[in-house]
Design a protein around this motif. Sequence first.
Motif, PDB file in Angstrom:
ATOM      1  N   CYS A   1      -7.318  -1.521   0.283  1.00  0.00           N
ATOM      2  CA  CYS A   1      -7.449  -0.538   1.372  1.00  0.00           C
ATOM      3  C   CYS A   1      -8.867  -0.028   1.559  1.00  0.00           C
ATOM      4  O   CYS A   1      -9.269   0.244   2.681  1.00  0.00           O
ATOM      5  CB  CYS A   1      -6.479   0.619   1.175  1.00  0.00           C
ATOM      6  SG  CYS A   1      -6.828   1.650  -0.260  1.00  0.00           S
TER       7      CYS A   1
ATOM      8  N   GLY B   1      -7.421   4.717  -1.005  1.00  0.00           N
ATOM      9  CA  GLY B   1      -8.053   4.504  -2.303  1.00  0.00           C
ATOM     10  C   GLY B   1      -7.538   5.406  -3.408  1.00  0.00           C
ATOM     11  O   GLY B   1      -8.160   5.525  -4.453  1.00  0.00           O
ATOM     12  N   MET B   2      -6.397   6.020  -3.203  1.00  0.00           N
ATOM     13  CA  MET B   2      -5.935   7.045  -4.119  1.00  0.00           C
ATOM     14  C   MET B   2      -4.944   6.537  -5.167  1.00  0.00           C
ATOM     15  O   MET B   2      -4.771   7.172  -6.201  1.00  0.00           O
ATOM     16  CB  MET B   2      -5.258   8.114  -3.270  1.00  0.00           C
ATOM     17  CG  MET B   2      -4.997   9.402  -3.933  1.00  0.00           C
ATOM     18  SD  MET B   2      -4.182  10.438  -2.731  1.00  0.00           S
ATOM     19  CE  MET B   2      -2.495   9.964  -3.012  1.00  0.00           C
ATOM     20  N   CYS B   3      -4.278   5.416  -4.887  1.00  0.00           N
ATOM     21  CA  CYS B   3      -3.154   5.079  -5.766  1.00  0.00           C
ATOM     22  C   CYS B   3      -3.327   3.779  -6.541  1.00  0.00           C
ATOM     23  O   CYS B   3      -2.774   3.619  -7.608  1.00  0.00           O
ATOM     24  CB  CYS B   3      -1.853   5.038  -4.962  1.00  0.00           C
ATOM     25  SG  CYS B   3      -1.718   3.609  -3.893  1.00  0.00           S
ATOM     26  N   GLY B   4      -4.043   2.828  -5.982  1.00  0.00           N
ATOM     27  CA  GLY B   4      -4.210   1.551  -6.678  1.00  0.00           C
ATOM     28  C   GLY B   4      -3.039   0.595  -6.527  1.00  0.00           C
ATOM     29  O   GLY B   4      -3.020  -0.458  -7.160  1.00  0.00           O
ATOM     30  N   ALA B   5      -2.064   0.931  -5.675  1.00  0.00           N
ATOM     31  CA  ALA B   5      -0.943   0.017  -5.453  1.00  0.00           C
ATOM     32  C   ALA B   5      -1.432  -1.296  -4.854  1.00  0.00           C
ATOM     33  O   ALA B   5      -0.845  -2.345  -5.075  1.00  0.00           O
ATOM     34  CB  ALA B   5       0.078   0.647  -4.511  1.00  0.00           C
ATOM     35  N   CYS B   6      -2.531  -1.236  -4.117  1.00  0.00           N
ATOM     36  CA  CYS B   6      -3.009  -2.379  -3.348  1.00  0.00           C
ATOM     37  C   CYS B   6      -3.965  -3.252  -4.145  1.00  0.00           C
ATOM     38  O   CYS B   6      -4.629  -4.094  -3.573  1.00  0.00           O
ATOM     39  CB  CYS B   6      -3.713  -1.860  -2.098  1.00  0.00           C
ATOM     40  SG  CYS B   6      -5.162  -0.841  -2.501  1.00  0.00           S
TER      41      CYS B   6
ATOM     42  N   PHE C   1      -9.561  -2.630  -4.677  1.00  0.00           N
ATOM     43  CA  PHE C   1      -8.507  -1.996  -3.890  1.00  0.00           C
ATOM     44  C   PHE C   1      -8.601  -2.521  -2.457  1.00  0.00           C
ATOM     45  O   PHE C   1      -9.621  -2.345  -1.803  1.00  0.00           O
ATOM     46  CB  PHE C   1      -8.692  -0.468  -3.884  1.00  0.00           C
ATOM     47  CG  PHE C   1      -8.372   0.207  -5.195  1.00  0.00           C
ATOM     48  CD1 PHE C   1      -8.087  -0.534  -6.336  1.00  0.00           C
ATOM     49  CD2 PHE C   1      -8.329   1.590  -5.281  1.00  0.00           C
ATOM     50  CE1 PHE C   1      -7.784   0.093  -7.544  1.00  0.00           C
ATOM     51  CE2 PHE C   1      -8.024   2.232  -6.483  1.00  0.00           C
ATOM     52  CZ  PHE C   1      -7.756   1.483  -7.621  1.00  0.00           C
TER      53      PHE C   1
ATOM     54  N   MET D   1       0.833  -1.208   0.000  1.00  0.00           N
ATOM     55  CA  MET D   1       0.000   0.000   0.000  1.00  0.00           C
ATOM     56  C   MET D   1       0.862   1.250   0.000  1.00  0.00           C
ATOM     57  O   MET D   1       2.030   1.207   0.406  1.00  0.00           O
ATOM     58  CB  MET D   1      -0.890   0.028   1.244  1.00  0.00           C
ATOM     59  CG  MET D   1      -1.949  -1.053   1.247  1.00  0.00           C
ATOM     60  SD  MET D   1      -3.133  -0.805   2.578  1.00  0.00           S
ATOM     61  CE  MET D   1      -4.246  -2.173   2.232  1.00  0.00           C
ATOM     62  N   VAL D   2       0.276   2.373  -0.425  1.00  0.00           N
ATOM     63  CA  VAL D   2       0.949   3.657  -0.267  1.00  0.00           C
ATOM     64  C   VAL D   2       0.082   4.553   0.634  1.00  0.00           C
ATOM     65  O   VAL D   2       0.416   4.788   1.782  1.00  0.00           O
ATOM     66  CB  VAL D   2       1.240   4.355  -1.611  1.00  0.00           C
ATOM     67  CG1 VAL D   2       2.009   5.666  -1.362  1.00  0.00           C
ATOM     68  CG2 VAL D   2       2.067   3.454  -2.523  1.00  0.00           C
ATOM     69  N   ASP D   3      -1.038   5.012   0.100  1.00  0.00           N
ATOM     70  CA  ASP D   3      -1.835   5.957   0.880  1.00  0.00           C
ATOM     71  C   ASP D   3      -2.825   5.254   1.810  1.00  0.00           C
ATOM     72  O   ASP D   3      -3.107   5.737   2.892  1.00  0.00           O
ATOM     73  CB  ASP D   3      -2.612   6.879  -0.059  1.00  0.00           C
ATOM     74  CG  ASP D   3      -3.521   6.069  -0.970  1.00  0.00           C
ATOM     75  OD1 ASP D   3      -2.986   5.235  -1.714  1.00  0.00           O
ATOM     76  OD2 ASP D   3      -4.733   6.255  -0.919  1.00  0.00           O
ATOM     77  N   GLY D   4      -3.395   4.133   1.374  1.00  0.00           N
ATOM     78  CA  GLY D   4      -4.383   3.444   2.198  1.00  0.00           C
ATOM     79  C   GLY D   4      -5.756   4.093   2.169  1.00  0.00           C
ATOM     80  O   GLY D   4      -6.627   3.745   2.953  1.00  0.00           O
TER      81      GLY D   4
HETATM   82  S1  FES Z   1      -3.150   1.859  -0.933  1.00  0.00           S
HETATM   83 FE1  FES Z   1      -3.431   3.363  -2.446  1.00  0.00          FE
HETATM   84  S2  FES Z   1      -5.323   2.768  -3.229  1.00  0.00           S
HETATM   85 FE2  FES Z   1      -5.056   1.301  -1.705  1.00  0.00          FE
END
Ligand code: FES
Lengths: 497, 277
Positions: free
Chosen positions: B236, B219-224, B234, B214-217
């Motif tokens: 998070c 819902g902003m980045c989609g890493a998760c 997602f 995760m990055v932001d947690g």
């Molecule tokens: S951690 Fe960035 S969208 Fe889930």
Amino acid sequence: MSGFDAEYLKSRREAEWRVNLRKGIKAKERTNIERLKMPEVDPLERAKGHMEVNNGLTKEMAIVEAQRCLDCVNPTCISGCPVGINIPEFIKHIEAGNFLDAARTLKETNALPAVCGRVCPQEAQCEKSCFYTEKLGKKPVAIGNLERFAADFERDTGNAYVPEINEKNGIKVAVIGSGPAGLSAAKDLAGFGYNVTVFEALHELGGVLKYGIPEFRLPNEIVDFEIDNLKKMGVKFIKNFVVGKTASFDDLKQEGFEAFFVGSGAGLPNFMNIPGENYIGVLSSNEYLTRVNLMGAAKPEYDTPVVHGKNVAVIGGGNTAMDSVRTAKRLGAKRAMIVYRRSFEEMPARLEELHHAREEGIEFLNLNNPVKYLADKNGHVNKMVLQKMELGEPDASGRRRPVPVEGSEYEVEVDQVIVSIGVSPNPLIPQSLPGLKMSKWGTIEVDSDTMQSSVPELFAGGDIVRGGATVILAMGDGRKAAAGMHAYIKSKTKPGN
Amino acid sequence: MSRIVTKEFLSENVVKLELEAPLIAKKRKAGHFVIVKIGKEGERIPLTISQANPDKGTITLIIQRVGVTSHKLSMMNEGDEVTDLVGPLGHATKIENVGTVLCAGGGVGIAPLLPIVEAMHDAGNRIITVLAARNRELLILEKEIRAHSDEVIIMTDDGSYGTKGLVTNGMEEVINREKVNLAITIGPAIMMKFTSMLTKKYSIPTIASLNSIMVDGTGMCGACRVSVGGKTKFVCVDGPEFDAHEVDFDELLMRLGAYKEQEIEAYSRYLEVIKNR
Ligand code: FES
Ligand SMILES: Cc1cc2nc3c(=O)[nH]c(=O)nc-3n(C[C@H](O)[C@H](O)[C@H](O)COP(=O)(O)OP(=O)(O)OC[C@H]3O[C@@H](n4cnc5c(N)ncnc54)[C@H](O)[C@@H]3O)c2cc1C
Ligand SMILES: Cc1cc2nc3c(=O)[nH]c(=O)nc-3n(C[C@H](O)[C@H](O)[C@H](O)COP(=O)(O)OP(=O)(O)OC[C@H]3O[C@@H](n4cnc5c(N)ncnc54)[C@H](O)[C@@H]3O)c2cc1C
Ligand code: SF4
Ligand code: SF4
């Protein structure tokens, strides 16, 4: 929204100093001056680092550019500015050499002039409506560059003007999100005399201005400076606080907050849902830019990792795509490519960004669309399959619709793909307020004059209302909402009500 | 800023931190997580809230040292401040009385399992918990889990404690013995993959709590992102818990390796630095 009525603008125009300035140089001479070019760092030089691309005008240049402005009887430029800046007044202050007064004029209606001067799509707004563009067929007065100049000048003096505030009224209001919408609402609400608290989910303030737009276009210190100014006006900022999670609206109401402005943005990245999109190395522009801008991933002393791609494809044609591809170039990409399904004409990115990207050696694979990604045995993306496109009939947005060319697929080697095809509204707030009326696109529905939502004490603006829009539109919404909230609270607290 | 109130090592590489976070302690439910960041240069990492004490205004995190940030956290002491702490994030676990719940916890996954076991037990379910670890030293929170379980089965890889074998062996024994209405599995992705395959065979509804990057947690980045039932989700904001039988664990495992090279390099550099201090 125009900030001032015509009468007021006229009376300002009749001020003696402006009349004298107008007389000083003949209109003909003014229109003969060529628009000045913004001094830029050399493309090869700047693509190696993260320094700001534009150097800013010098004082002398700013004065000459300001002389071009005709101080029109009917300043059409103002109607092109979403916050209705008194454009001729600030420009004439520059012409007169009163740079601080110019900055003050900007701040009457714009909480973040140093930001807007840098990132507004001026060619589609104020400068598009300038007399030069509309009537003379010449290059418009460089309103954006002048705005930036005045704001930077003021900042460099080290003591920026803090707008006056009404007597404190002791009423608590909350602003959710510290992006441009939230910041401009906070500024006006503080000015009205409210106790304003801004809640921000992330560990940094500024929203997209911090995590999205890169340093080479908008240095973070500029955003921080503007935020410090709000702090001086008494605005309180609380970071690491997700409204709806850390506390609910009901909790905040119990804490005494009487009205809310929601400026939570459109942070949710869209994907295309094509095969291979979840391979390693395929990521959203939000993730890529957040890693680099917010988390400092490109600097060795920071813990967050980022992959420095060699052959990087960015899918999309907006500002976000340009920021991503230019960042990739700065992180050392050999090939930094834009893959866009229409042509240059349809690209939504600011003209200046497109121009800078081309100078920096970005490749444009226009009229191309990815259909699939391939990967090595560890799941790292190594190829994208592109399909060629043709332009057909115009669609609802007026842009010509791209149509796939059958059988035109071909492969391009990539080791990183950044998907930049738009964002959707952040669902956190709607999820936490089941009663809130939403559109089918997930945006909050509001009254377009007051920005009031279906929940009376809740107002909203910026990307959460518009989907993805612009900084200045978000700020305009913030101002409108602040006025709407002020009227709402006054009507509620009137005796007998 | 959040102050560390107490610190305790549960095993050589697992540390328990109690942090001051009154708002989070009040709001948090089983299944929620927080994002933690240490210092200006720190990264954001997700950690499950293992316990919370709303009266005292504290939450407890249990952290396994695997890389730079988890190691930094393990080096902090009582009285130190964690720079950034945000939460509670994610959806809480759906707590209801379904009958018999078979819980499977592997490694540090036992920490996020604990609040769920507790809540499910309080809701009146019969709880059978299978805990798995490589060896006796690495087994954590046994006492706490026992306090909220009707039965606890312990499996170790080397047989140094409980029964020698895999977590799935312990689970299958229970499934063959009695009716199980729901299974919950939390642990390394590879363990969740196999426990999920097992319960699928027996058609037992199963929930897995996913630990994507995760990055932001928020819902902003989609890493998760993970694939669940063929759709991208997602973790998070849509999770972290999903129907285990729908999760594409192979993809999750693959994506967990996204930054492996950089992480290993950063970790060895970091270990070098602290060795020389
Ligand atoms: S951690 Fe960035 S969208 Fe889930
Ligand atoms: C890379 C990029 C480049 C762009 N370039 C330009 C450009 O050149 N010119 C231009 O005009 N526009 C540009 N835009 C668009 C512009 O940035 C946005 O339209 C604008 O920032 C929207 O402002 P906002 O205040 O509505 O939301 P945002 O700036 O998105 O801010 C929202 C904030 O709210 C916070 N938040 C969300 N939910 C919660 C919650 N529940 N509790 C607390 N906080 C919460 C978020 O963390 C975020 O900080 C660009 C956008 C991107 C992504
Ligand atoms: C919702 C959620 C809850 C979590 N709860 C806990 C918890 O309560 N306790 C705990 O110890 N850990 C938990 N994790 C995992 C934890 O976030 C990671 O261990 C942490 O991010 C590693 O950071 P690092 O800098 O120490 O290591 P890194 O350098 O980032 O990684 C080191 C190694 O760990 C692997 N790794 C990276 N991220 C993860 C991950 N998310 N899961 C598994 N392996 C990973 C990498 O592949 C690498 O090999 C949770 C993860 C999620 C998504
Ligand atoms: S705020 Fe934007 S639109 Fe308005 S005058 Fe400035 S640059 Fe132009
Ligand atoms: S329209 Fe152009 S020339 Fe006229 S006042 Fe505005 S900026 Fe100046």
